[in-house]
Design a protein around this motif. Structure first.
Motif, PDB file in Angstrom:
ATOM      1  N   LEU A 120       0.860  -1.175   0.000  1.00 41.94           N
ATOM      2  CA  LEU A 120       0.000   0.000   0.000  1.00 41.94           C
ATOM      3  C   LEU A 120       0.901   1.232   0.000  1.00 41.94           C
ATOM      4  CD1 LEU A 120      -3.110   0.319   0.025  1.00 41.94           C
ATOM      5  CD2 LEU A 120      -2.926   0.847   2.464  1.00 41.94           C
ATOM      6  N   VAL A 121       0.729   2.083  -1.000  1.00 43.74           N
ATOM      7  CA  VAL A 121       1.614   3.229  -1.200  1.00 43.74           C
ATOM      8  C   VAL A 121       0.833   4.524  -1.017  1.00 43.74           C
ATOM      9  CG1 VAL A 121       3.165   4.384  -2.822  1.00 43.74           C
ATOM     10  CG2 VAL A 121       3.037   1.881  -2.793  1.00 43.74           C
ATOM     11  N   ASP A 122       1.440   5.475  -0.328  1.00 40.48           N
ATOM     12  CA  ASP A 122       0.870   6.804  -0.146  1.00 40.48           C
ATOM     13  C   ASP A 122       1.091   7.590  -1.434  1.00 40.48           C
ATOM     14  OD1 ASP A 122      -0.172   9.094   1.341  1.00 40.48           O
ATOM     15  OD2 ASP A 122       1.899   9.823   1.388  1.00 40.48           O
ATOM     16  N   VAL A 123       0.018   7.943  -2.123  1.00 39.46           N
ATOM     17  CA  VAL A 123       0.147   8.589  -3.431  1.00 39.46           C
ATOM     18  C   VAL A 123       0.823   9.956  -3.350  1.00 39.46           C
ATOM     19  CG1 VAL A 123      -1.131   9.502  -5.409  1.00 39.46           C
ATOM     20  CG2 VAL A 123      -1.773   7.294  -4.422  1.00 39.46           C
ATOM     21  N   PRO A 124       0.449  10.853  -2.418  1.00 41.38           N
ATOM     22  CA  PRO A 124       1.078  12.180  -2.404  1.00 41.38           C
ATOM     23  C   PRO A 124       2.595  12.145  -2.233  1.00 41.38           C
ATOM     24  CG  PRO A 124      -0.915  12.204  -1.075  1.00 41.38           C
ATOM     25  CD  PRO A 124      -0.653  10.768  -1.428  1.00 41.38           C
ATOM     26  N   SER A 125       3.094  11.252  -1.382  1.00 37.67           N
ATOM     27  CA  SER A 125       4.531  11.211  -1.112  1.00 37.67           C
ATOM     28  C   SER A 125       5.264  10.155  -1.920  1.00 37.67           C
ATOM     29  CB  SER A 125       4.780  10.959   0.380  1.00 37.67           C
ATOM     30  OG  SER A 125       4.374   9.651   0.740  1.00 37.67           O
ATOM     31  N   GLY A 126       4.527   9.195  -2.480  1.00 39.61           N
ATOM     32  CA  GLY A 126       5.161   8.095  -3.199  1.00 39.61           C
ATOM     33  C   GLY A 126       5.839   7.090  -2.287  1.00 39.61           C
ATOM     34  N   ARG A 127       5.579   7.168  -0.980  1.00 39.02           N
ATOM     35  CA  ARG A 127       6.239   6.293  -0.008  1.00 39.02           C
ATOM     36  C   ARG A 127       5.388   5.066   0.292  1.00 39.02           C
ATOM     37  NH1 ARG A 127       6.418   9.497   5.025  1.00 39.02           N
ATOM     38  NH2 ARG A 127       7.877   7.937   5.822  1.00 39.02           N
ATOM     39  N   LEU A 128       6.059   3.945   0.456  1.00 39.68           N
ATOM     40  CA  LEU A 128       5.383   2.748   0.918  1.00 39.68           C
ATOM     41  C   LEU A 128       4.802   2.987   2.305  1.00 39.68           C
ATOM     42  CD1 LEU A 128       4.919  -0.405   0.458  1.00 39.68           C
ATOM     43  CD2 LEU A 128       6.893  -0.671   1.973  1.00 39.68           C
ATOM     44  N   VAL A 129       3.586   2.518   2.533  1.00 36.19           N
ATOM     45  CA  VAL A 129       2.971   2.591   3.863  1.00 36.19           C
ATOM     46  C   VAL A 129       3.128   1.258   4.576  1.00 36.19           C
ATOM     47  CG1 VAL A 129       0.828   2.914   5.143  1.00 36.19           C
ATOM     48  CG2 VAL A 129       1.316   4.329   3.132  1.00 36.19           C
ATOM     49  N   THR A 130       2.715   0.175   3.921  1.00 43.47           N
ATOM     50  CA  THR A 130       2.773  -1.140   4.547  1.00 43.47           C
ATOM     51  C   THR A 130       2.900  -2.237   3.503  1.00 43.47           C
ATOM     52  OG1 THR A 130       1.627  -2.702   6.028  1.00 43.47           O
ATOM     53  CG2 THR A 130       0.246  -1.357   4.588  1.00 43.47           C
ATOM     54  N   ASN A 131       3.599  -3.301   3.865  1.00 45.21           N
ATOM     55  CA  ASN A 131       3.585  -4.533   3.079  1.00 45.21           C
ATOM     56  C   ASN A 131       3.155  -5.706   3.966  1.00 45.21           C
ATOM     57  OD1 ASN A 131       5.892  -4.848   4.661  1.00 45.21           O
ATOM     58  ND2 ASN A 131       7.162  -5.655   2.991  1.00 45.21           N
ATOM     59  N   ASP A 132       2.401  -5.376   5.017  1.00 42.55           N
ATOM     60  CA  ASP A 132       1.949  -6.383   5.981  1.00 42.55           C
ATOM     61  C   ASP A 132       0.706  -7.083   5.442  1.00 42.55           C
ATOM     62  OD1 ASP A 132       1.251  -7.926   8.135  1.00 42.55           O
ATOM     63  OD2 ASP A 132       1.333  -6.313   9.608  1.00 42.55           O
ATOM     64  N   TYR A 133       0.917  -8.145   4.670  1.00 42.57           N
ATOM     65  CA  TYR A 133      -0.185  -8.839   4.013  1.00 42.57           C
ATOM     66  C   TYR A 133      -1.124  -9.514   5.008  1.00 42.57           C
ATOM     67  CZ  TYR A 133       2.639 -13.024   4.841  1.00 42.57           C
ATOM     68  OH  TYR A 133       3.366 -14.033   5.434  1.00 42.57           O
ATOM     69  N   GLN A 134      -0.630  -9.830   6.210  1.00 37.96           N
ATOM     70  CA  GLN A 134      -1.488 -10.462   7.204  1.00 37.96           C
ATOM     71  C   GLN A 134      -2.485  -9.472   7.799  1.00 37.96           C
ATOM     72  OE1 GLN A 134      -1.481 -13.609   7.091  1.00 37.96           O
ATOM     73  NE2 GLN A 134       0.040 -14.574   8.393  1.00 37.96           N
ATOM     74  N   ARG A 135      -2.084  -8.211   7.927  1.00 37.09           N
ATOM     75  CA  ARG A 135      -2.913  -7.212   8.581  1.00 37.09           C
ATOM     76  C   ARG A 135      -3.750  -6.391   7.608  1.00 37.09           C
ATOM     77  NH1 ARG A 135      -5.172  -6.861  13.397  1.00 37.09           N
ATOM     78  NH2 ARG A 135      -6.867  -5.670  12.456  1.00 37.09           N
ATOM     79  N   LEU A 136      -3.275  -6.239   6.388  1.00 35.49           N
ATOM     80  CA  LEU A 136      -3.887  -5.303   5.442  1.00 35.49           C
ATOM     81  C   LEU A 136      -5.370  -5.585   5.226  1.00 35.49           C
ATOM     82  CD1 LEU A 136      -3.634  -3.000   3.383  1.00 35.49           C
ATOM     83  CD2 LEU A 136      -2.858  -4.685   1.706  1.00 35.49           C
ATOM     84  N   THR A 137      -5.719  -6.836   4.970  1.00 37.19           N
ATOM     85  CA  THR A 137      -7.117  -7.136   4.675  1.00 37.19           C
ATOM     86  C   THR A 137      -7.995  -7.049   5.920  1.00 37.19           C
ATOM     87  OG1 THR A 137      -6.520  -9.486   4.812  1.00 37.19           O
ATOM     88  CG2 THR A 137      -6.708  -8.508   2.611  1.00 37.19           C
ATOM     89  N   LEU A 138      -7.427  -7.359   7.082  1.00 35.00           N
ATOM     90  CA  LEU A 138      -8.204  -7.195   8.316  1.00 35.00           C
ATOM     91  C   LEU A 138      -8.544  -5.728   8.529  1.00 35.00           C
ATOM     92  CD1 LEU A 138      -6.366  -9.653  10.758  1.00 35.00           C
ATOM     93  CD2 LEU A 138      -8.416 -10.070   9.366  1.00 35.00           C
ATOM     94  N   ASP A 139      -7.603  -4.852   8.215  1.00 39.37           N
ATOM     95  CA  ASP A 139      -7.877  -3.425   8.339  1.00 39.37           C
ATOM     96  C   ASP A 139      -8.865  -2.945   7.281  1.00 39.37           C
ATOM     97  OD1 ASP A 139      -6.360  -3.086  10.604  1.00 39.37           O
ATOM     98  OD2 ASP A 139      -4.577  -2.382   9.539  1.00 39.37           O
TER      99      ASP A 139
END
Length: 338
Positions: A120-139
């Motif tokens: 998941l990437v922050d579009v305004p900054s172009g920075r990665l936010v998370t690559n936590d595949y276990q948590r992403l869908t729960l959130d």
């Protein structure tokens, strides 16, 4: 580096899955500095990867397509990581980058580990936010509720979470991750142990699903999503390529019907690209398949055959409704679907 952050060198080392390095969460209250906000984040995913595919299914079921844009990477990686070569000029049209690695470096220049999806990437900054595949869908299911579509299902109901977590833990250890431990094993005994574990768990799941339509409760939950993304790849990849070949998914009456039921449910099969799946595994894992030859089968039309699982009852979306049509530009080429 594997599509999911594993450090298995495609058969040359003992398989070991790396944990996600970037574990920030996007939450309703923004406590990690990343508040839920429509249009702010871009999901980078591979349709080949089972871990990324969880996010694709969740996003569709919850109706987050307008809130979280999607970038689909080429199923074939090179040494520079996942590539945006499916886009014009080989550059993501929103992030403006050629390789996912660039978003990782924008977040942390010398980060340890590899470049994995989902990201998941922050579009305004172009920075990665998370690559936590276990948590992403729960959130997605619990923190993004204000942006869910009308009629979105509750994929992680509070009253069932303990049971869902327990089922998912066994599925992860023995099936989701077990097929990789079998496929990348570098010693006979390690392969046999992992393969046996895969089928013990599959047999347990078959018994569990013989008289119930879904894994937990009477509706689709996160547990079904996580099992589906492995089952849909089983005969095409894991049976032969990873040597998990005691039997095919299509040879187990219950699991084959269960998987077809989900595949034919809007939000599941319409995210699956068998071409991407087969080309990724057979052309990237050169230690396992040095010729790079991609098998022709199995015929995906089998996924559309009647499953009769509705006879068990259950309500796929609970009190909600199916997701709408796949957004324009996100359609998967027809592969056994009408």
């Amino acid at each position: 580096m594997g599509e999911d952050g594993s450090n298995a060198d495609y058969g040359k080392k003992e398989f070991k899955r790396s944990g996600s390095h970037f574990t920030d969460r996007v939450t309703a209250d923004g406590r990690d500095g990343w508040p839920v906000e429509a249009g702010r984040y871009r999901l980078v995913a591979s349709r080949a990867c089972p871990w990324a595919s969880r996010a694709l299914v969740s996003r569709r079921l919850l109706g987050l397509e307008d809130a979280v844009s999607l970038a689909v990477v080429d199923p074939i990686q090179d040494d520079r990581s996942w590539r945006f070569t499916l886009d014009p000029d080989g550059r993501d049209p929103v992030l403006g980058i050629r390789f996912l690695k660039e978003a990782y470096k924008a977040r942390e220049k010398d980060h340890p580990g590899g470049v994995s999806v989902p990201a998941l990437v922050d579009v305004p900054s172009g920075r990665l936010v998370t690559n936590d595949y276990q948590r992403l869908t729960l959130d997605f299911a619990t923190e993004w509720t204000d942006l869910h579509r009308e009629g979105a299902p509750d994929l992680y109901p509070a009253k069932l979470r303990d049971e869902i977590d327990e089922v998912m833990a066994g599925v992860y250890d023995d099936v989701n991750n077990g097929v990789y431990r079998a496929g990348f094993a570098n010693r006979q005994e390690r392969y046999e142990e992992a393969c046996a574990g895969v089928f013990r768990r599959l047999e347990w799941l078959s018994r569990r699903l013989a008289e119930r339509r879904y894994l937990v409760g009477d509706t689709i939950t996160e547990a079904d999503i996580r099992l589906f993304t492995t089952l849909v790849r089983f005969d095409a990849v894991y049976h032969g390529h990873f040597k998990c070949n005691r039997w095919k998914l299509a040879e187990d009456r219950v699991l084959w019907a269960y998987a077809r039921d989900l595949y034919q449910t809007p939000g599941f099969g319409d995210t699956v690209d068998f071409d991407h799946v087969k080309r990724h595994y057979h052309q990237v894992h050169t230690g396992i398949n040095p010729t790079g030859i991609v098998p022709l089968g199995p015929d995906p039309a089998g996924w559309l055959t009647p499953h009769h699982r509705a006879e068990l009852g259950g309500r796929p979306f609970g009190d909600g409704t199916p997701p709408g049509p796949v957004p324009e530009g996100e359609e998967v080429p027809v592969q056994g679907r009408p």
